[in-house]
Design a protein around this motif. Structure first.
Motif, PDB file in Angstrom:
ATOM      1  N   GLY A 247       0.806  -1.214   0.000  1.00  0.00           N
ATOM      2  CA  GLY A 247       0.000   0.000   0.000  1.00  0.00           C
ATOM      3  C   GLY A 247       0.838   1.261   0.000  1.00  0.00           C
ATOM      4  O   GLY A 247       0.378   2.327  -0.462  1.00  0.00           O
ATOM      5  N   LEU A 248       2.054   1.173   0.517  1.00  0.00           N
ATOM      6  CA  LEU A 248       2.942   2.334   0.526  1.00  0.00           C
ATOM      7  C   LEU A 248       3.643   2.536  -0.814  1.00  0.00           C
ATOM      8  O   LEU A 248       4.239   3.592  -1.045  1.00  0.00           O
ATOM      9  N   GLY A 249       3.546   1.534  -1.702  1.00  0.00           N
ATOM     10  CA  GLY A 249       4.170   1.652  -3.020  1.00  0.00           C
ATOM     11  C   GLY A 249       3.688   2.865  -3.794  1.00  0.00           C
ATOM     12  O   GLY A 249       4.506   3.679  -4.264  1.00  0.00           O
ATOM     13  N   PRO A 250       2.366   3.062  -3.943  1.00  0.00           N
ATOM     14  CA  PRO A 250       1.871   4.240  -4.668  1.00  0.00           C
ATOM     15  C   PRO A 250       2.217   5.549  -3.970  1.00  0.00           C
ATOM     16  O   PRO A 250       2.439   6.567  -4.628  1.00  0.00           O
ATOM     17  N   VAL A 251       2.257   5.517  -2.635  1.00  0.00           N
ATOM     18  CA  VAL A 251       2.582   6.728  -1.874  1.00  0.00           C
ATOM     19  C   VAL A 251       3.972   7.225  -2.238  1.00  0.00           C
ATOM     20  O   VAL A 251       4.184   8.400  -2.548  1.00  0.00           O
ATOM     21  N   ILE A 252       4.919   6.301  -2.228  1.00  0.00           N
ATOM     22  CA  ILE A 252       6.313   6.655  -2.501  1.00  0.00           C
ATOM     23  C   ILE A 252       6.546   6.917  -3.993  1.00  0.00           C
ATOM     24  O   ILE A 252       7.121   7.938  -4.376  1.00  0.00           O
ATOM     25  N   ALA A 253       6.091   5.990  -4.848  1.00  0.00           N
ATOM     26  CA  ALA A 253       6.381   6.105  -6.283  1.00  0.00           C
ATOM     27  C   ALA A 253       5.635   7.261  -6.936  1.00  0.00           C
ATOM     28  O   ALA A 253       6.227   8.036  -7.693  1.00  0.00           O
ATOM     29  N   TRP A 254       4.329   7.393  -6.675  1.00  0.00           N
ATOM     30  CA  TRP A 254       3.590   8.535  -7.213  1.00  0.00           C
ATOM     31  C   TRP A 254       4.056   9.838  -6.559  1.00  0.00           C
ATOM     32  O   TRP A 254       4.045  10.888  -7.179  1.00  0.00           O
ATOM     33  N   GLY A 255       4.475   9.739  -5.293  1.00  0.00           N
ATOM     34  CA  GLY A 255       4.944  10.932  -4.599  1.00  0.00           C
ATOM     35  C   GLY A 255       6.222  11.491  -5.195  1.00  0.00           C
ATOM     36  O   GLY A 255       6.374  12.708  -5.363  1.00  0.00           O
ATOM     37  N   PHE A 256       7.151  10.592  -5.543  1.00  0.00           N
ATOM     38  CA  PHE A 256       8.431  11.046  -6.098  1.00  0.00           C
ATOM     39  C   PHE A 256       8.385  11.244  -7.614  1.00  0.00           C
ATOM     40  O   PHE A 256       9.295  11.841  -8.184  1.00  0.00           O
ATOM     41  N   TYR A 257       7.327  10.741  -8.250  1.00  0.00           N
ATOM     42  CA  TYR A 257       7.234  10.830  -9.714  1.00  0.00           C
ATOM     43  C   TYR A 257       7.426  12.255 -10.252  1.00  0.00           C
ATOM     44  O   TYR A 257       8.289  12.480 -11.116  1.00  0.00           O
ATOM     45  N   PRO A 258       6.661  13.272  -9.776  1.00  0.00           N
ATOM     46  CA  PRO A 258       6.866  14.617 -10.320  1.00  0.00           C
ATOM     47  C   PRO A 258       8.238  15.191 -10.015  1.00  0.00           C
ATOM     48  O   PRO A 258       8.792  15.960 -10.820  1.00  0.00           O
ATOM     49  N   THR A 259       8.806  14.803  -8.886  1.00  0.00           N
ATOM     50  CA  THR A 259      10.143  15.286  -8.522  1.00  0.00           C
ATOM     51  C   THR A 259      11.197  14.673  -9.432  1.00  0.00           C
ATOM     52  O   THR A 259      12.114  15.375  -9.898  1.00  0.00           O
ATOM     53  N   VAL A 260      11.071  13.380  -9.706  1.00  0.00           N
ATOM     54  CA  VAL A 260      12.028  12.701 -10.596  1.00  0.00           C
ATOM     55  C   VAL A 260      11.950  13.294 -11.998  1.00  0.00           C
ATOM     56  O   VAL A 260      12.982  13.564 -12.633  1.00  0.00           O
ATOM     57  N   VAL A 261      10.727  13.500 -12.498  1.00  0.00           N
ATOM     58  CA  VAL A 261      10.545  14.080 -13.829  1.00  0.00           C
ATOM     59  C   VAL A 261      11.198  15.461 -13.911  1.00  0.00           C
ATOM     60  O   VAL A 261      11.912  15.770 -14.876  1.00  0.00           O
ATOM     61  N   THR A 262      10.935  16.283 -12.906  1.00  0.00           N
ATOM     62  CA  THR A 262      11.493  17.641 -12.892  1.00  0.00           C
ATOM     63  C   THR A 262      13.007  17.607 -12.792  1.00  0.00           C
ATOM     64  O   THR A 262      13.704  18.401 -13.436  1.00  0.00           O
ATOM     65  N   LYS A 263      13.533  16.692 -11.979  1.00  0.00           N
ATOM     66  CA  LYS A 263      14.980  16.579 -11.784  1.00  0.00           C
ATOM     67  C   LYS A 263      15.673  16.155 -13.081  1.00  0.00           C
ATOM     68  O   LYS A 263      16.729  16.691 -13.432  1.00  0.00           O
ATOM     69  N   ILE A 264      15.094  15.192 -13.795  1.00  0.00           N
ATOM     70  CA  ILE A 264      15.685  14.738 -15.067  1.00  0.00           C
ATOM     71  C   ILE A 264      15.621  15.864 -16.098  1.00  0.00           C
ATOM     72  O   ILE A 264      16.555  16.070 -16.867  1.00  0.00           O
ATOM     73  N   GLY A 265      14.503  16.586 -16.093  1.00  0.00           N
ATOM     74  CA  GLY A 265      14.383  17.761 -16.955  1.00  0.00           C
ATOM     75  C   GLY A 265      13.885  17.444 -18.352  1.00  0.00           C
ATOM     76  O   GLY A 265      13.328  16.388 -18.630  1.00  0.00           O
ATOM     77  N   GLY A 266      14.144  18.409 -19.237  1.00  0.00           N
ATOM     78  CA  GLY A 266      13.652  18.285 -20.601  1.00  0.00           C
ATOM     79  C   GLY A 266      12.367  19.052 -20.803  1.00  0.00           C
ATOM     80  O   GLY A 266      11.780  19.585 -19.865  1.00  0.00           O
ATOM     81  N   ARG A 267      11.925  19.117 -22.060  1.00  0.00           N
ATOM     82  CA  ARG A 267      10.652  19.766 -22.370  1.00  0.00           C
ATOM     83  C   ARG A 267       9.498  18.828 -21.996  1.00  0.00           C
ATOM     84  O   ARG A 267       9.719  17.627 -21.798  1.00  0.00           O
ATOM     85  N   PRO A 268       8.291  19.357 -21.897  1.00  0.00           N
ATOM     86  CA  PRO A 268       7.150  18.475 -21.615  1.00  0.00           C
ATOM     87  C   PRO A 268       7.068  17.279 -22.554  1.00  0.00           C
ATOM     88  O   PRO A 268       6.714  16.176 -22.128  1.00  0.00           O
ATOM     89  N   VAL A 269       7.435  17.471 -23.826  1.00  0.00           N
ATOM     90  CA  VAL A 269       7.367  16.363 -24.783  1.00  0.00           C
ATOM     91  C   VAL A 269       8.394  15.289 -24.444  1.00  0.00           C
ATOM     92  O   VAL A 269       8.132  14.083 -24.594  1.00  0.00           O
ATOM     93  N   ASN A 270       9.577  15.682 -23.953  1.00  0.00           N
ATOM     94  CA  ASN A 270      10.570  14.702 -23.520  1.00  0.00           C
ATOM     95  C   ASN A 270      10.069  13.938 -22.296  1.00  0.00           C
ATOM     96  O   ASN A 270      10.240  12.722 -22.188  1.00  0.00           O
ATOM     97  N   GLN A 271       9.450  14.680 -21.389  1.00  0.00           N
ATOM     98  CA  GLN A 271       8.981  14.081 -20.139  1.00  0.00           C
ATOM     99  C   GLN A 271       7.852  13.084 -20.368  1.00  0.00           C
ATOM    100  O   GLN A 271       7.849  11.994 -19.796  1.00  0.00           O
ATOM    101  N   ILE A 272       6.900  13.450 -21.222  1.00  0.00           N
ATOM    102  CA  ILE A 272       5.765  12.546 -21.454  1.00  0.00           C
ATOM    103  C   ILE A 272       6.188  11.342 -22.294  1.00  0.00           C
ATOM    104  O   ILE A 272       5.723  10.220 -22.066  1.00  0.00           O
TER     105      ILE A 272
END
Length: 294
Positions: A9-34
């Motif tokens: 049950g904590l899997g979605p909490v951690i993974a969805w929680g860090f998802y936007p941070t990981v995406v932002t950290k990796i960077g790129g344009r929205p098209v790269n991110q999606i």
């Protein structure tokens, strides 16, 4: 609740929680991110379906599952566009609030949720708390004209994107298959939208996302999303946490997402802003819990 069920049950909490941070950290344009995110999710879903021998659906079950994933991808593109405006630590609580309100309203109108007057009153109070909580998370002590303008743009974008997130939850209601079976078709819908989006931008003269390494680095963020989606589906099973507890647990990802954006991405807040943000997050999670038990 046993230890195994809690950990899942904590899997979605951690993974969805860090998802936007990981995406932002990796960077790129929205098209790269999606593109990277959906490719990573597709790889994850394909491997899971192959290993566990999950049958591929057909007919309307397949169609609505693909539409579900496509709706999510459209909404997520808009969310990625909003990230640079005010930061993921502000975008995520607003997006979560819009999703909770939108999904609840869909349930009332289309599925007959909250049938009694008491249910509607309690649900209305919960939705109001969600809106208040989201407003508190974006409050700032010093308001500049630029920041206010960016916030307004972000909210408008997220309201539009909210339609896609509601579709992500709504389309599976028209199928006769479980979440694990729809997981791979959903990822196909996600990747299809991302691919079409990247092709359209390339035709318009922008640099092709298919040739940029940052697109493929974002596959990592897709693994985060895929892991979150899968553990949520498992957590929601009756022999694990059940739908209600799984949903409540998953909604607390907004806390992880907001705080990781603040502390890991440097999206700083003053002490007063931080206190008000934490209260706002508490209101969102509390209100989400109330809606589940109505």
């Amino acid at each position: 609740m046993n230890t195994t069920a809690l950990l899942i049950g904590l899997g979605p909490v951690i993974a969805w929680g860090f998802y936007p941070t990981v995406v932002t950290k990796i960077g790129g344009r929205p098209v790269n991110q999606i593109l990277g995110s959906t490719l990573g999710t597709f790889i994850f879903a394909l491997a899971f379906s192959y290993i566990y021998g999950i049958a591929f659906p057909s007919g309307t079950d397949l169609l609505f599952s693909i539409l579900s994933g496509a709706s999510w991808a459209c909404a997520q593109i808009i969310t990625f566009i909003a990230f640079p405006l005010v930061g993921s630590s502000r975008v995520t609580p607003i997006s979560t609030a819009i999703q909770l309100v939108g999904t609840s309203l869909f349930g009332i109108i289309a599925l007959g949720s909250w049938p009694t007057i008491d249910d509607k009153i309690l649900g209305g109070i919960a939705l109001l708390l969600i809106i208040i909580g989201a407003t508190m998370t974006v409050w700032t002590e010093k308001k500049s004209h630029t920041e206010q303008g960016n916030l307004k743009k972000a909210v408008i974008l997220l309201l539009i994107g909210g339609i896609g997130y509601v579709g992500y939850s709504a389309f599976p209601q028209a199928t006769s298959i479980d979440g694990m079976t729809s997981f791979l078709p959903q990822s196909i819908g996600m990747l299809s939208v991302a691919t079409i989006y990247a092709i359209i931008l390339a035709i318009r003269g922008e640099k092709s996302a298919f040739t940029e390494s940052v697109s493929y680095k974002n596959i990592i963020s897709g693994f985060f999303f895929g892991f979150a989606a899968l553990t949520y589906l498992i957590s929601a099973q009756p022999n694990m946490n059940g739908m209600t507890t799984a949903f409540i647990l998953s909604q607390t990802n907004v806390i992880v997402a907001t705080l990781s954006g603040i502390y890991l991405l440097g999206q700083r807040k003053t002490k007063k802003e931080m206190v008000i943000t934490l209260i706002g997050l508490l209101l969102i999670v509390t209100a989400a819990t109330i809606t589940v038990f109505i």
